[in-house]
Each structure stands twice: as structure tokens, then as C-alpha cells.
Design a protein around this motif. Structure first.
Motif, PDB file in Angstrom:
ATOM      1  N   ALA A  60       0.847  -1.195   0.000  1.00 20.16           N
ATOM      2  CA  ALA A  60       0.000   0.000   0.000  1.00 20.16           C
ATOM      3  C   ALA A  60       0.878   1.239   0.000  1.00 20.16           C
ATOM      4  O   ALA A  60       2.015   1.206   0.471  1.00 20.16           O
ATOM      5  CB  ALA A  60      -0.915   0.010   1.221  1.00 20.16           C
ATOM      6  N   TRP A  61       0.326   2.310  -0.562  1.00 17.90           N
ATOM      7  CA  TRP A  61       0.973   3.612  -0.534  1.00 17.90           C
ATOM      8  C   TRP A  61       0.063   4.585   0.194  1.00 17.90           C
ATOM      9  O   TRP A  61      -1.158   4.568   0.015  1.00 17.90           O
ATOM     10  CB  TRP A  61       1.188   4.155  -1.938  1.00 17.90           C
ATOM     11  CG  TRP A  61       2.193   3.435  -2.765  1.00 17.90           C
ATOM     12  CD1 TRP A  61       3.010   2.399  -2.381  1.00 17.90           C
ATOM     13  CD2 TRP A  61       2.497   3.685  -4.129  1.00 17.90           C
ATOM     14  NE1 TRP A  61       3.792   2.012  -3.435  1.00 17.90           N
ATOM     15  CE2 TRP A  61       3.501   2.786  -4.525  1.00 17.90           C
ATOM     16  CE3 TRP A  61       2.013   4.593  -5.061  1.00 17.90           C
ATOM     17  CZ2 TRP A  61       4.029   2.767  -5.799  1.00 17.90           C
ATOM     18  CZ3 TRP A  61       2.535   4.575  -6.347  1.00 17.90           C
ATOM     19  CH2 TRP A  61       3.542   3.680  -6.705  1.00 17.90           C
ATOM     20  N   ILE A  62       0.684   5.448   1.005  1.00 21.14           N
ATOM     21  CA  ILE A  62      -0.041   6.531   1.663  1.00 21.14           C
ATOM     22  C   ILE A  62       0.715   7.816   1.363  1.00 21.14           C
ATOM     23  O   ILE A  62       1.892   7.936   1.721  1.00 21.14           O
ATOM     24  CB  ILE A  62      -0.137   6.313   3.188  1.00 21.14           C
ATOM     25  CG1 ILE A  62      -0.835   4.993   3.509  1.00 21.14           C
ATOM     26  CG2 ILE A  62      -0.868   7.488   3.835  1.00 21.14           C
ATOM     27  CD1 ILE A  62      -0.875   4.641   4.986  1.00 21.14           C
ATOM     28  N   SER A  63       0.060   8.757   0.704  1.00 23.30           N
ATOM     29  CA  SER A  63       0.722   9.993   0.289  1.00 23.30           C
ATOM     30  C   SER A  63      -0.130  11.216   0.581  1.00 23.30           C
ATOM     31  O   SER A  63      -1.355  11.167   0.451  1.00 23.30           O
ATOM     32  CB  SER A  63       1.013   9.941  -1.222  1.00 23.30           C
ATOM     33  OG  SER A  63       1.613  11.150  -1.644  1.00 23.30           O
ATOM     34  N   ASP A  88      -3.605  12.779   7.711  1.00 22.17           N
ATOM     35  CA  ASP A  88      -3.261  11.996   8.912  1.00 22.17           C
ATOM     36  C   ASP A  88      -2.902  10.576   8.483  1.00 22.17           C
ATOM     37  O   ASP A  88      -3.759   9.696   8.406  1.00 22.17           O
ATOM     38  CB  ASP A  88      -4.435  12.002   9.889  1.00 22.17           C
ATOM     39  CG  ASP A  88      -4.108  11.351  11.214  1.00 22.17           C
ATOM     40  OD1 ASP A  88      -3.093  10.615  11.311  1.00 22.17           O
ATOM     41  OD2 ASP A  88      -4.884  11.555  12.171  1.00 22.17           O
ATOM     42  N   LYS A  89      -1.636  10.369   8.195  1.00 25.81           N
ATOM     43  CA  LYS A  89      -1.185   9.069   7.695  1.00 25.81           C
ATOM     44  C   LYS A  89      -1.341   7.969   8.736  1.00 25.81           C
ATOM     45  O   LYS A  89      -1.628   6.823   8.381  1.00 25.81           O
ATOM     46  CB  LYS A  89       0.261   9.156   7.218  1.00 25.81           C
ATOM     47  CG  LYS A  89       0.430  10.022   5.987  1.00 25.81           C
ATOM     48  CD  LYS A  89       1.874  10.046   5.544  1.00 25.81           C
ATOM     49  CE  LYS A  89       2.053  10.918   4.315  1.00 25.81           C
ATOM     50  NZ  LYS A  89       3.436  10.858   3.821  1.00 25.81           N
ATOM     51  N   ALA A  90      -1.159   8.285   9.996  1.00 24.09           N
ATOM     52  CA  ALA A  90      -1.308   7.274  11.050  1.00 24.09           C
ATOM     53  C   ALA A  90      -2.742   6.754  11.095  1.00 24.09           C
ATOM     54  O   ALA A  90      -2.967   5.548  11.234  1.00 24.09           O
ATOM     55  CB  ALA A  90      -0.893   7.837  12.406  1.00 24.09           C
ATOM     56  N   ASP A  91      -3.713   7.650  10.962  1.00 27.19           N
ATOM     57  CA  ASP A  91      -5.113   7.230  10.979  1.00 27.19           C
ATOM     58  C   ASP A  91      -5.430   6.344   9.777  1.00 27.19           C
ATOM     59  O   ASP A  91      -6.090   5.313   9.914  1.00 27.19           O
ATOM     60  CB  ASP A  91      -6.032   8.458  10.983  1.00 27.19           C
ATOM     61  CG  ASP A  91      -7.496   8.067  11.019  1.00 27.19           C
ATOM     62  OD1 ASP A  91      -7.907   7.359  11.975  1.00 27.19           O
ATOM     63  OD2 ASP A  91      -8.229   8.427  10.077  1.00 27.19           O
ATOM     64  N   VAL A  92      -4.932   6.720   8.604  1.00 28.41           N
ATOM     65  CA  VAL A  92      -5.164   5.911   7.400  1.00 28.41           C
ATOM     66  C   VAL A  92      -4.495   4.549   7.548  1.00 28.41           C
ATOM     67  O   VAL A  92      -5.095   3.518   7.213  1.00 28.41           O
ATOM     68  CB  VAL A  92      -4.678   6.650   6.134  1.00 28.41           C
ATOM     69  CG1 VAL A  92      -4.686   5.734   4.923  1.00 28.41           C
ATOM     70  CG2 VAL A  92      -5.557   7.871   5.880  1.00 28.41           C
ATOM     71  N   LEU A  93      -3.278   4.518   8.057  1.00 34.09           N
ATOM     72  CA  LEU A  93      -2.595   3.233   8.256  1.00 34.09           C
ATOM     73  C   LEU A  93      -3.359   2.360   9.243  1.00 34.09           C
ATOM     74  O   LEU A  93      -3.565   1.171   9.001  1.00 34.09           O
ATOM     75  CB  LEU A  93      -1.159   3.451   8.741  1.00 34.09           C
ATOM     76  CG  LEU A  93      -0.361   2.167   8.996  1.00 34.09           C
ATOM     77  CD1 LEU A  93      -0.262   1.314   7.735  1.00 34.09           C
ATOM     78  CD2 LEU A  93       1.025   2.507   9.540  1.00 34.09           C
ATOM     79  N   ASN A 115       5.727  14.130   8.655  1.00 35.88           N
ATOM     80  CA  ASN A 115       4.353  13.649   8.514  1.00 35.88           C
ATOM     81  C   ASN A 115       4.278  12.122   8.449  1.00 35.88           C
ATOM     82  O   ASN A 115       3.190  11.558   8.418  1.00 35.88           O
ATOM     83  CB  ASN A 115       3.655  14.293   7.308  1.00 35.88           C
ATOM     84  CG  ASN A 115       4.354  14.011   5.991  1.00 35.88           C
ATOM     85  OD1 ASN A 115       5.522  13.658   5.949  1.00 35.88           O
ATOM     86  ND2 ASN A 115       3.626  14.186   4.904  1.00 35.88           N
ATOM     87  N   ASP A 116       5.422  11.455   8.469  1.00 38.56           N
ATOM     88  CA  ASP A 116       5.476   9.999   8.507  1.00 38.56           C
ATOM     89  C   ASP A 116       5.785   9.459   9.904  1.00 38.56           C
ATOM     90  O   ASP A 116       5.836   8.237  10.093  1.00 38.56           O
ATOM     91  CB  ASP A 116       6.550   9.478   7.537  1.00 38.56           C
ATOM     92  CG  ASP A 116       6.212   9.771   6.097  1.00 38.56           C
ATOM     93  OD1 ASP A 116       5.121   9.353   5.650  1.00 38.56           O
ATOM     94  OD2 ASP A 116       7.034  10.414   5.406  1.00 38.56           O
ATOM     95  N   LEU A 117       6.002  10.327  10.871  1.00 32.83           N
ATOM     96  CA  LEU A 117       6.410   9.861  12.196  1.00 32.83           C
ATOM     97  C   LEU A 117       5.368   8.965  12.855  1.00 32.83           C
ATOM     98  O   LEU A 117       5.722   7.949  13.466  1.00 32.83           O
ATOM     99  CB  LEU A 117       6.752  11.043  13.104  1.00 32.83           C
ATOM    100  CG  LEU A 117       8.008  11.818  12.706  1.00 32.83           C
ATOM    101  CD1 LEU A 117       8.215  13.020  13.628  1.00 32.83           C
ATOM    102  CD2 LEU A 117       9.229  10.921  12.714  1.00 32.83           C
ATOM    103  N   GLY A 118       4.087   9.298  12.741  1.00 30.67           N
ATOM    104  CA  GLY A 118       3.041   8.452  13.330  1.00 30.67           C
ATOM    105  C   GLY A 118       3.094   7.023  12.796  1.00 30.67           C
ATOM    106  O   GLY A 118       3.184   6.062  13.578  1.00 30.67           O
ATOM    107  N   PRO A 119       3.049   6.838  11.472  1.00 30.88           N
ATOM    108  CA  PRO A 119       3.140   5.487  10.932  1.00 30.88           C
ATOM    109  C   PRO A 119       4.477   4.799  11.242  1.00 30.88           C
ATOM    110  O   PRO A 119       4.511   3.590  11.495  1.00 30.88           O
ATOM    111  CB  PRO A 119       2.968   5.678   9.419  1.00 30.88           C
ATOM    112  CG  PRO A 119       2.260   6.966   9.271  1.00 30.88           C
ATOM    113  CD  PRO A 119       2.699   7.812  10.432  1.00 30.88           C
ATOM    114  N   LEU A 120       5.575   5.543  11.212  1.00 31.61           N
ATOM    115  CA  LEU A 120       6.874   4.949  11.530  1.00 31.61           C
ATOM    116  C   LEU A 120       6.879   4.392  12.950  1.00 31.61           C
ATOM    117  O   LEU A 120       7.394   3.300  13.202  1.00 31.61           O
ATOM    118  CB  LEU A 120       8.001   5.977  11.358  1.00 31.61           C
ATOM    119  CG  LEU A 120       8.381   6.336   9.929  1.00 31.61           C
ATOM    120  CD1 LEU A 120       9.282   7.570   9.895  1.00 31.61           C
ATOM    121  CD2 LEU A 120       9.043   5.164   9.223  1.00 31.61           C
TER     122      LEU A 120
END
Length: 168
Positions: A60-63, A88-93, A115-120
Motif C-alpha cells: 500500500a501507498w499513503i501519500s 493523517d497518515k497514522a489514521d489511514v494506516l 508527517n510519517d512519524l506516526g506510521p513509523l
């Protein structure tokens, strides 16, 4: 994290999710008279993603970006789970993993900026390209030797495949 722990986590992965700009591209935005016109992708990164898919991992890609260029590249690579224009990439992930029935510990995420820190921080394995911002590199369990858009994702894919015994 020790090398043994990283290999154990890599073997348990079920999905590989990544940001696009700065991870799959070099982060450059080429504008024409009608807006963004070009993005550079590395063909070796694409092959790495194909090899992961063939090994049974979900992709999957989140952008935060949108546009036909991202959709065209995703279609070429047969990546169906593509989330564009995301704030909100963390919410989508989180929602993606829930929909797939995958625990965050079985997810790898590749990101390069704040903006990638939440998912990381959420992912069982967090990856960053060599040229990621310092905060993203600190949040990553493993940082590639290559910059985004120039083979970083292929290194990540090869590391996963080697840990699983599926190397090309």
C-alpha cells in the motif's frame, strides 16, 4: 533493536506500506504550466515491490500528494491500496491494517519526513531512506544506504526478502 530482532520482525511481515514523495521518488516536484508534470521513480524499487507482492506481502501507498502520476505508477505496479491526499497518515494506516486484519507488528512502513512519524512509530518495522529528515531516521528501525527515489525501497525489499529466505 538488535539484528536478530530485526530479522525476526522482518520474517513476520504481512504488509509493506510506504510514503511516495521522498521514498519512492527523489522528492523533486517538476512543475509545468498546468501544475505538477513529472516525478522520478526508480525501476529497481518497482521490481523490489513486485518481488514482495510475489512473496505474498500486501502493498500500500499513503501519500499527502494527489494526481494522475501516482495513480499511473501504482497501476503499473499493480498496487491497489493507494491512499492519496492524506493529512493523517497514522489514521489511514490504522484503518488500512484493521480492514486487512493485520496487526501493526506485521506491518513495515517506509517514510522520510515528519508527517510519517506516526506510521513509523506504529509499524513493527520502520524504514527510512538515507536522506530522510533526522526525526524520521531516528524513528526508523533501519535506514537504507540509498536516498529516496534512488534505490532505497529496493534495499528495503531485498532486506525483507532475505530475512524471509525469498531473496532474488
Amino acid at each position: 533493536m538488535t539484528g536478530a530482532e530485526l530479522r525476526r520482525r522482518l520474517r513476520g511481515l504481512r504488509v509493506f506500506v510506504c510514503d511516495v514523495d521522498g521514498v519512492l521518488t527523489d522528492g523533486g516536484l517538476y512543475y509545468g504550466p498546468r501544475g505538477p508534470a513529472l516525478k522520478r521513480f526508480d525501476v529497481k524499487d518497482g521490481m523490489g515491490l513486485r518481488l514482495l507482492r510475489e512473496a505474498g506481502l500486501g502493498l500500500a501507498w499513503i501519500s499527502g500528494e494527489t494526481g494522475p502520476i501516482l495513480k499511473a505508477r501504482a497501476a503499473k505496479l499493480k498496487i491497489r491500496d493507494v491512499f492519496l491526499g492524506v493529512e493523517d497518515k497514522a489514521d489511514v494506516l490504522r484503518r488500512y491494517l484493521r480492514a486487512k486484519g493485520v496487526d501493526a507488528s506485521a506491518c513495515a512502513y517506509a517514510g522520510d519526513d515528519v508527517n510519517d512519524l506516526g506510521p513509523l512509530r506504529m509499524a513493527g518495522v520502520a524504514f527510512a531512506p538515507a536522506d530522510a529528515v533526522p526525526a524520521a531516521r531516528r524513528a526508523a528501525h533501519w535506514t537504507s544506504s540509498r536516498p529516496g527515489g534512488l534505490g532505497a525501497v529496493r534495499e528495503m525489499c531485498d532486506l525483507i526478502l532475505a530475512a524471509r529466505g525469498d531473496s532474488a
